[in-house]
Design an enzyme around this catalytic site. Sequence first.
Site, PDB file in Angstrom:
ATOM      1  N   GLY A 295      32.267  -3.715 -19.001  1.00 49.47           N
ATOM      2  CA  GLY A 295      32.850  -4.055 -17.808  1.00 49.47           C
ATOM      3  C   GLY A 295      32.301  -5.342 -17.227  1.00 49.47           C
TER       4      GLY A 295
ATOM      5  CG  HIS B 172      -1.955  -0.810   0.996  1.00 53.11           C
ATOM      6  ND1 HIS B 172      -2.604  -1.720   2.017  1.00 53.11           N
ATOM      7  CD2 HIS B 172      -2.642  -1.504   0.150  1.00 53.11           C
ATOM      8  CE1 HIS B 172      -3.464  -2.293   1.676  1.00 53.11           C
ATOM      9  NE2 HIS B 172      -3.516  -2.483   0.431  1.00 53.11           N
TER      10      HIS B 172
ATOM     11  N   GLY C 287      37.150  -0.592 -25.045  1.00 53.82           N
ATOM     12  CA  GLY C 287      37.891  -1.929 -25.445  1.00 53.82           C
ATOM     13  C   GLY C 287      39.359  -1.938 -25.326  1.00 53.82           C
TER      14      GLY C 287
END
Length: 561
Positions: free
Chosen positions: A387, A217, A542
């Site tokens: 990563g 709720h 990279g």
Amino acid sequence: MTVLGTAETFKRDWLDGFVTAYGRSVRKVPDAYGVLRREDSAPKVAVVIGGGCGHYPAFAGLVGPGLADGAVVGDVFTSPSAEQVYRTARAAESGAGVLFGYGNYQGDVLHFGLAARRLAAEGVESRTVLVTDDIASGPADSPERRRGVAGDFLVFKIAGAAAERGDDLAAVHAVAEKANANTRTFGVAFGGCTLPGASAPLFTVGESEMELGLGIHGEPGVRTVGRLSARELADELVDGLLPELPAGDGRVVVLLNGLGRTKYEEMFATYIRVHERLAAAGLSPLHTEVGEFVTSLDMAGVSLSILVLDDELAELYAAPCDTPGYRSTGAALAQVPLESTVDSLLAETAPGQGIVDRALTAALQDIEANEAELGRLDAVAADGDHGLGMTRGMRAAVAAARRDEDSQSTALLAAGTAFADAAGGASGALYGVLLAETGAGLRGLPGDEVTTEALASAVDGAVKAFVELGKAEPGEKTMLDAIEPFRLALREQAEAGADVPQAWQKAAQVAVSAAEATADLLPAKGRAARLAKRSKGHPDPGATSFALLVTAVGQALGKED
């Protein structure tokens, strides 16, 4: 986020839309905020459920053969009035009495209770099951103080099946009470929910936190903890429930419930650990439900519910049902053996004795330590997963190399295949080919003795395969902008007569400088090319991961006995 609609019309609008969309299954109660199953059934106990709206598919979405006969809804997180409950129950009742089912909230208790009194005055018998599954809302020795959350669904499913098979009111009530007594739920929130028309959530959760023991709720949890991984979250939920479960023979129903904003993929990632833990505790999930069953508008979070079965409950839960929000043929879960994860395979393999294991393990440790930074660099102009992919790939590579250490060549071949499989994506394929082709280039060396010349030649072949596969060219801000300078430097060191550790380390230094220099380049390939200007000033992820990897390998080679 802001929920569409306004508080004044939300209940009416969504209920009208629901009945319009699912008119083949349900119909609206005349002059009431309630729904009934479309086709009248033979005289039977009418199972009538309800509560405030904001919890779909509870409650209206659970109306249909095999489950509820009717559902009444109040305003958001508010009990329906006694008049609405009465009108819905009267419309659903077919001569065998009414079973009311709802969560243990004061407003619901009062209004459903008043409606039951009115029915009794008119000669209609009714019984009530109060769902009290939430272990966070009261002590174990006072279950009457506990509220009903996702366990609502499990209890309603049992009651609906009992009514559908023709049980009388006393029997339906008894088995529903037993289901409630055998059900436990524990939940967690990652973010609060927003009421219709509001611009801010009812509560907020810090980015690094979670709320344990939440309700449905809009209330926060009973304890704040640090943000957990899917595996850690599963452990927390299971640890909370196991001591609370009643005795049984091990058969259970397991419900992992999303609260409105949590992705199904995230829930499945959590469930696999839940399943492992329950199996280890001697429990056998005959039925598994993963999805949204009792939500809280757009709350981010999940809850775990477990229903302990006996023969009667197992039969009833297996009975089919057909509602807009849930359908079941009643088929039990096929017990599928769990596959080993990369992490479990890594844990099961002892560290190897060779240089390949030491080198790859060192690389894995450096990649893990820099996972967040690699993700940050990748997020500048791509999707930020580099990563994570590198960590996943390196873990798989290390595990595979440890299992196949016959030679340096076979270990690297296995590592490359495993890396590509685990990491996926372009980087996974490209790193995989570098490792595997380097291994292929070292095949057949006498005594497995690797000279600098042999290593340089293997790297030459690997880079050639890399270029053929990736179609990259120097200067396009890719991994190649660190790989090619590394290859040339290693070749130069081999021709100068340097030993393997010295040659590799000097080439790695060149790779580090080349990776840093990619910050001045603009990407020309892949998704990053579309946001090329954003990447200006940031090194290529990279190229950066490659520099980290070869630097760590160089350090491991330098420590070789």
